[in-house]
Structures are given as C-alpha cells and as structure tokens.
Design a protein around this motif. Structure first.
Motif, PDB file in Angstrom:
ATOM      1  N   TYR A  67      -7.975  -2.443  -3.068  1.00 22.93           N
ATOM      2  CA  TYR A  67      -7.848  -3.466  -2.041  1.00 22.93           C
ATOM      3  C   TYR A  67      -7.705  -2.827  -0.650  1.00 22.93           C
ATOM      4  CZ  TYR A  67      -6.319  -5.908  -6.273  1.00 22.93           C
ATOM      5  OH  TYR A  67      -6.234  -6.412  -7.548  1.00 22.93           O
ATOM      6  N   PHE A  68      -8.205  -3.556   0.336  1.00 25.96           N
ATOM      7  CA  PHE A  68      -7.780  -3.338   1.711  1.00 25.96           C
ATOM      8  C   PHE A  68      -6.768  -4.440   2.009  1.00 25.96           C
ATOM      9  CE2 PHE A  68     -11.814  -0.934   2.656  1.00 25.96           C
ATOM     10  CZ  PHE A  68     -11.166   0.247   2.972  1.00 25.96           C
ATOM     11  N   PRO A  69      -5.485  -4.109   2.043  1.00 25.85           N
ATOM     12  CA  PRO A  69      -4.459  -5.146   2.195  1.00 25.85           C
ATOM     13  C   PRO A  69      -4.511  -5.793   3.573  1.00 25.85           C
ATOM     14  CG  PRO A  69      -3.483  -2.951   2.298  1.00 25.85           C
ATOM     15  CD  PRO A  69      -4.908  -2.759   1.905  1.00 25.85           C
ATOM     16  N   GLY A  70      -4.321  -7.121   3.593  1.00 29.05           N
ATOM     17  CA  GLY A  70      -4.211  -7.829   4.854  1.00 29.05           C
ATOM     18  C   GLY A  70      -2.884  -7.521   5.526  1.00 29.05           C
ATOM     19  N   GLU A  71      -2.831  -7.740   6.817  1.00 30.02           N
ATOM     20  CA  GLU A  71      -1.640  -7.371   7.576  1.00 30.02           C
ATOM     21  C   GLU A  71      -0.506  -8.369   7.377  1.00 30.02           C
ATOM     22  OE1 GLU A  71      -2.400  -6.691  11.663  1.00 30.02           O
ATOM     23  OE2 GLU A  71      -3.666  -4.929  11.308  1.00 30.02           O
ATOM     24  N   ASP A  72       0.722  -7.856   7.474  1.00 28.48           N
ATOM     25  CA  ASP A  72       1.898  -8.714   7.520  1.00 28.48           C
ATOM     26  C   ASP A  72       1.873  -9.523   8.815  1.00 28.48           C
ATOM     27  OD1 ASP A  72       2.688  -7.542   5.166  1.00 28.48           O
ATOM     28  OD2 ASP A  72       4.097  -6.145   6.113  1.00 28.48           O
ATOM     29  N   ARG A 128       0.990 -12.583   1.636  1.00 32.85           N
ATOM     30  CA  ARG A 128       0.384 -11.368   1.125  1.00 32.85           C
ATOM     31  C   ARG A 128      -1.033 -11.684   0.655  1.00 32.85           C
ATOM     32  NH1 ARG A 128       0.814  -8.512   3.744  1.00 32.85           N
ATOM     33  NH2 ARG A 128      -0.513  -7.219   2.438  1.00 32.85           N
ATOM     34  N   TYR A 129      -1.993 -10.950   1.182  1.00 36.92           N
ATOM     35  CA  TYR A 129      -3.393 -11.188   0.846  1.00 36.92           C
ATOM     36  C   TYR A 129      -4.173  -9.898   1.026  1.00 36.92           C
ATOM     37  CZ  TYR A 129      -4.545 -11.188   5.845  1.00 36.92           C
ATOM     38  OH  TYR A 129      -4.727 -10.829   7.149  1.00 36.92           O
ATOM     39  N   ALA A 130      -5.413  -9.913   0.583  1.00 37.68           N
ATOM     40  CA  ALA A 130      -6.295  -8.756   0.716  1.00 37.68           C
ATOM     41  C   ALA A 130      -7.458  -9.127   1.629  1.00 37.68           C
ATOM     42  CB  ALA A 130      -6.818  -8.300  -0.635  1.00 37.68           C
ATOM     43  N   TYR A 157      -1.985  -5.107  -3.166  1.00 44.73           N
ATOM     44  CA  TYR A 157      -1.816  -5.705  -1.845  1.00 44.73           C
ATOM     45  C   TYR A 157      -0.536  -6.539  -1.775  1.00 44.73           C
ATOM     46  CZ  TYR A 157      -3.738  -9.964  -3.985  1.00 44.73           C
ATOM     47  OH  TYR A 157      -3.961 -11.056  -4.789  1.00 44.73           O
ATOM     48  N   THR A 158       0.292  -6.496  -2.827  1.00 43.67           N
ATOM     49  CA  THR A 158       1.542  -7.260  -2.862  1.00 43.67           C
ATOM     50  C   THR A 158       2.781  -6.372  -2.835  1.00 43.67           C
ATOM     51  OG1 THR A 158       1.484  -7.313  -5.286  1.00 43.67           O
ATOM     52  CG2 THR A 158       0.464  -9.162  -4.113  1.00 43.67           C
ATOM     53  N   ASN A 159       2.656  -5.125  -3.211  1.00 39.85           N
ATOM     54  CA  ASN A 159       3.786  -4.208  -3.244  1.00 39.85           C
ATOM     55  C   ASN A 159       3.796  -3.379  -1.964  1.00 39.85           C
ATOM     56  OD1 ASN A 159       5.647  -2.163  -3.684  1.00 39.85           O
ATOM     57  ND2 ASN A 159       5.023  -1.792  -5.797  1.00 39.85           N
TER      58      ASN A 159
END
Length: 708
Positions: free
Chosen positions: A692-697, A678-680, A280-282
């Motif tokens: 992960y389900f990545p959180g939105e920018d 950056r978060y999940a 979720y960071t890349n």
C-alpha cells in the motif's frame, strides 16, 4: 459455478445495449430540460464557483470554443478555482473532475486513471497525454508515468481535461485522455501576487507571479509574466522529504494580424522516496519507510512559441516550434535488487496548422506535426540480491541490466473539419496519420542476463491511423447533446520495445488501439449546470506486466461507464458542485501467470467502479469569505488481476477556507482528512503480497496571499 464468456457476437450485442441505453437516457434528458438563460462571464467570481457554459475552452481546436457547444466532453478547472484548492500536487485538484482517479504515491509520484483503470509501467506512461498550452510536455515514446511532477500548476491559467481519445490534433498518448495545463497570460493592467503557506509534516510552500503589459506603435502590445513556485515538504512518512522548484516566463505579443505567445518553463524535483508499506492501518508500519535509501531526482526544461498569423479574413496560419530536455535518476525500490535507473531525452519539433473558415459556418484545419528525439536509458543493479529468495538472485543479477540509446522521428499529417449542417447542428470529422520510427542502439552485451533480455541494435517503424467523427445538436438554449465515435492509438513506449524480459520476442509489441463511442448532454436546468455522458471503449494490444514480472503484449480490455458533473447555487450564500463516475473495466482475454489467472470478463485490477467528489460551499454576501466542505469517495476495487483480494475503498472529508482580510491581503487554509480516516492512496499486490501507499493522517495547512 459456471463462468460466462463473451464471444464476438455477444460483445457486439453488449456494445449495442450500451449505446441504446445511452440514447434512451439522452432522449429523456431532452424532455426534462426546459429553456433557460445561460450564465454570462468567462471568468467566474469567487463567490460563484460554478461551471459556466459560456466559458471558453481551447484544447480541442486551439482556439476559444464555448463549453456549451464544445464537440464532446471537456472539463475545466479555472485558475481561480485552482488557487482556492491550493493543491500540494495536481491530483488534489484533478480528482474533482468526473472520470479521473489519480492515485498519489510518495512525494510527487502518482499513477493516473482517465476513463481507465489506474495504469502502470509503459501503459501508465503512454496512455495519457500531458500538455502545456497544447504542446506535449514529453516526447511520445519517452513518456513518464509520473508525468505531472513536471507540470507547473501552481500559477495557472486553468486546466482542461478531455476524457477518451483526443481529436485529430493530438496523436500518440492521447488515448484514454489528455490533460492540458494552461499558463497564465499577462494581465492587461499588470498584476503581482505572492503566496506563502505552511502545513503539517513541515511543509513550506511559496509561489509568486508578476506581469506587465505595454502598448506599442500600430496597435501592438507586449505582455510579460514571470512566475515561480518553491516547495519544501518534510514528508508524512519517515525519510520521505520532497523539494521542488519551478519557474516560468511568458511573453505575449499582439498586433492586428499577428499573435505570439512564448513560454519557457523549468522544473526540478529532489525526492526521498517512501516505498510500499505492508499495512495502511498500523502507524508503526505505515509511517515507517522500508526503503529509506530510495530517491528520485529529476529536472525538465521546455520552451515553445505559438505564432498565429491571419493571412486573410478566413485563413490563419499557426506555427508552434518547441524544444525540451529532461533527465531523471532514481532508485527502483519496487524491484528486487533495487537497481538504479537513469534516463533522459532532448527533443524538438514543430506543430503547424492552416485554419480555413468557409462560407456557411464551416471550418477546416489542415495540420502537420513533426518531432525528433534523442533519448537514453540505463538500469544498473549495484548490489547482489541476497540468497535464497524468492525471487531468485539469479533472476536479478548484479551489474548492468540495460544500457541503450533511442533516436525517434514522428511525422503526422492530419485534418480536422467542422460542418454546420443546420443552425443548431454541427458535424465534425477528423483523420490523423502518424508515422513513428525508432532507431535503437544497444550499448551492453547482447543476450540474456538473469531475467533481462538485451536485444541487438535495430530499427522499428509504426504507422497509425486515428479517425474521429462527431455530431452536436443544440436542442434549445439550455441543452446540447453530442455523440462521438473515435479511435485512439499509440506506438509502443521505447521501454515496451527495448526493456525486454527473457521470454519475450523482439518486435512483439504492437501499436495499442482503443475504439470509443460516447454520447452525452450538457445544459442548464432551472439553474443547475450539468454535463453527463455514457461511454463504451474496446482496447487491443494492451501491454502490461503480469504477476511474474513478465510483460504481456496482446491484452484486450473493455471499458463502459457513465459520468456526471453538476453545480448549482442553493441560495443564502450556499452552492454545491459534484462529479460522479460509475465505470466497469474488464479483461477481454485469458492469461495464466503462475497463481495469477486472468479470465475474460474479470475486473481489471485497480479499477474502482465508483468515484465521487462533492463540494458544499458557502460565500458571505460581501464575498470576503469563501468556505467549502469536500467529500472524496473511492469505491472498492480488486488489488490483483486474478480478482482474489479487494481493497474496500474509502471516504474522506476536507475543509477549505479563504478570507479577504484586506483589499490586498487574503488568509487561507485547509484541513484535510478531517475525521483522521485510515485509508490507502493505492493498494495492490506485488510479488505475491499486498502492499500500500498509505493515505495521510489529518493535516492542516495555513497561508496568506498578497495580491496587487
């Protein structure tokens, strides 16, 4: 290092400590809170978005009850507050409440936590009850883990949430909590509203509503409201677009001794689904979509008519017939082999109650609910799983995994009573008996294929009894305390019973039960509205899937925590509102599934101990402008049941603004994830790897509302 285990005696002592602590905090709160004048108005003006103790709540009894004297916890998001939040999905609004931690997935997908870990599968579908105007949106044994995709919250009369077991009026699925979406009634003088918005990631949304009320002969009136919502979302990640269309028609009729409210709601969802990401960071990973062919298509239609008839001054009959139908088709991208599931059901029923007001301020509700459902499910893997694995292609063979029908019958008599023991003291007691019968027909060959077990046709029956007692006392005009002891229960989901794995035994799944005690207080202390409570719950027959993908049917968990809700005007146009939760959710049994070892006393996975939401608002003196800065906190949590990998949690900030440009024109906007953190949204383990389900920018949304 020694590992401590809790036996039955130690558990009882631990429960007593929790209760004693609750009593101590509650007693302290009594002494600290002096008398104060309660706020007035049921509907909050936009320049004072503060909870009001005189607000009427309808979820527990079906009739208006002031929040100040509501028996047990309840939280409410008003229609005006929901319009100001302008949520893309319901979780954006509901996570402002204590005890709720809804994790957003791709598009309209989500997983819910209410006084619980974030639950998945049958547990995630069956542990929470989702209502529209007090009527369940789905049949109890056929729940949807993404249930709120079928809610219409865009044009709302408010949302009410009860945490912990529901009262005697509600049966299966009202275990960890319930969410009641209220439709907006027709306005007395008629109204019309059109809202248009555009946001980052090519998001277009339009909502509209209009109503008219006309007087008839003999002191009667007829009200009509039509509402719609259309969303076209390009998606934050590749191949993750979402289209939703929703519509509702409501008709109200009132006469001196009769009240009718009829609703017809339709929801359609077409989604390109983004699956889990390995980071979720890349951005090269989290903005991509490893499952570009994944999709979810679903639709639902439901109708209900609530009819109240005053048989005498102290006797009211309430009948609510309802009907609903839904279907869903989606690619199971989260499983090896990516099978396609198709499911659906149609159902109809009747909620009936006789409400008696007795001398001395007492009341009794005798009720009987009945429901019939005809449902079906198929799971087919169209492509072979390539060798060599893991997992083994032999475990996930090409072809039909499941194909079955289930007919269900539910019969549930109940009684709910309230007794005025003294002018400031109310005792409540309720009891519900629920009989559930599933008639299952297997349409595929019996036996084992890969890891899938298809059992012969059979009938299963469940009998569940859920008692509840409570005591409420108004200590003075500014503080009310309550204590509730309740049992929640649910018959297994049909997928728990008939979607079996090869090591399972048919009939192994039992009704899940959850025993709960909560103690709380609410009031107004020197202009500060507050509600706080402590709870302790024990759950048995917890049914879930372990790390090897097999179902566990005899799990036990414990849940303890404290919740707090606050709101206050700060002066000079500023106000603040907050919700906070500290909770500890633990396993109460041992289980070994390969490398995943569950130990008694370990944290349940995906169960952050801390959740918080704080909003600092400002309103101009003329009320034309309202702005709000929001802090959203999710604490760290274990990603797997063996407590070996942890997600660190996150803190994000959002900004909202609403400006009345003219009498009938409002401009609004919001900036989400201001600092581009950056978060999940969700972090867990699947098939031995973190995902992960990545959180939105950072995102921007602007819009305008025309109101007449």
């Amino acid at each position: 290092m020694s590992v401590f285990r809790f036996g039955p005696v130690e558990r009882a002592i631990r429960a007593s400590v929790h209760v004693a602590l609750a009593l101590g905090v509650f007693s302290l709160a009594q002494g600290l809170v002096p008398g104060a004048v309660l706020a007035a108005e049921e509907d909050q003006p936009k320049d004072r978005p503060i909870p009001i103790l005189d607000e009427l709540t309808v979820t527990t009894t079906g009739f208006g009850t002031p929040r100040a004297t509501h028996m047990g916890n309840i939280s409410r998001i008003t229609g005006d507050e929901a319009a100001f939040i302008a949520p893309l999905q319901p979780a954006e609004a509901l996570n402002r409440l204590p005890g709720l931690g809804i994790q957003q997935g791709s598009g309209a997908e989500h997983l819910t936590a209410i006084r619980s870990p974030v639950l998945t599968g049958g547990a995630g579908a069956g542990s929470f009850l989702y209502l529209e105007d007090g009527v369940p949106m789905r049949a109890a044994g056929f729940a949807n883990v993404n249930a709120m995709m079928e809610a219409m919250d865009e044009v709302s009369g408010g949302i009410e949430v009860v945490r912990g077991p529901g009262g005697a009026r509600y049966g299966s699925n009202a275990e960890h909590g319930l969410i009641n979406f209220l439709s907006r009634p027709p306005a007395a003088d008629g109204d019309a509203e059109l809202t248009l918005s555009y946001g980052s990631y090519d998001r277009y949304k339009a909502t509209g509503t209009a109503s008219k009320t006309a007087s008839g002969p003999n002191n009667t009136s007829h009200g009509f409201r039509g509402s719609f919502s259309v969303l076209d979302d390009g998606g934050f990640r590749a191949s993750s677009g979402l289209e939703q269309q929703k519509g509702r028609f409501r008709y109200d009729f009132t006469a001196p001794d009769t009240r009718i409210a009829a609703t017809l709601t339709a929801v359609n969802t077409n989604q390109e689904t983004a699956g889990y990401a390995s980071s979720y960071t890349n951005p090269a990973i989290y903005k991509n979509n490893a499952d570009p062919d994944a999709y979810r298509d679903a639709w639902a239609v439901r109708a209900a008519v609530r009819m109240e008839r005053d048989l005498s001054d102290d006797l009211t009959l309430v009948l609510t017939p309802y009907a609903r139908k839904n279907e869903m088709n989606f690619l199971m991208h989260f499983l090896p082999g990516t099978p396609v599931e198709e499911n659906g059901h149609w159902s109809g029923g009747l909620l009936s109650s006789l409400v008696m007001d007795l001398d001395g301020g007492h009341s009794v509700i005798f009720g009987f609910d009945t429901e019939y459902t005809d449902g079906w499910l198929s799971e087919i893997q169209y492509n072979p799983l390539p060798p060599p694995g893991p997992p083994s292609p032999a475990d996930f063979p090409q072809g039909v995994h499941y194909d079955y029908d289930v007919k269900a019958l539910v019969l549930a008599p109940y009684i709910h009573s309230e007794w005025q023991l003294a002018p400031a003291t109310i005792f409540t007691a309720g009891l519900r008996f629920e009989y559930t019968r599933y008639d299952y027909t297997n349409n595929a060959p019996n036996g084992i294929t890969g890891r899938f077990l298809r059992i012969p046709s059979r009938v299963d029956e469940f009998n569940d009894v859920t008692p509840k007692i409570g005591l409420l006392h108004e200590f003075n005009d500014a503080v009310t305390g309550y204590i509730n002891v309740a049992r929640g229960s649910r018959a297994p989901q049909t997928t728990d019973l008939y979607r079996l794995q090869r090591l399972q035994v048919p009939g192994e799944a039992k009704s899940e039960t959850l025993d709960s005690i909560e103690i709380g207080a609410r009031g107004d202390w020197q202009g500060i509205f507050y509600e706080t409570n402590l709870f302790y719950m024990e759950k048995k027959n917890y049914y879930f899937r372990d790390a090897n993908g097999f179902n566990v049917s005899n799990g036990k968990t414990h849940h303890a925590g404290i919740e707090l809700e606050l709101a206050a005007a700060l002066g000079a146009g500023f106000d603040i509102a907050a919700a906070g939760t500290y909770a500890h959710h633990t396993y109460a049994f041992d289980n070994v599934a390969g490398s995943e070892i569950i130990r008694d006393g370990d944290d349940v996975d995906t169960a952050p101990r801390t959740l918080a939401n704080v909003r600092l608002g400002y309103t101009l003196p003329d009320s034309r402008l309202r702005t709000e800065l929001e802090w959203v906190h999710v604490g760290s949590y274990w990603m797997d049941a063996s407590n070996s990998a942890k997600y660190d949690g996150h803190d994000i900030f959002n900004l909202r603004l609403d400006y009345a440009l003219a009498e009938h024109v409002t401009l609004f906007g919001k900036l989400t994830n201001i600092f581009d953190k950056r978060y999940a949204d969700r972090a867990d383990f699947g098939f031995g790897s973190p995902r992960y389900f990545p959180g939105e920018d950072r995102g921007l949304m602007v819009g305008t509302a025309l109101r007449f």
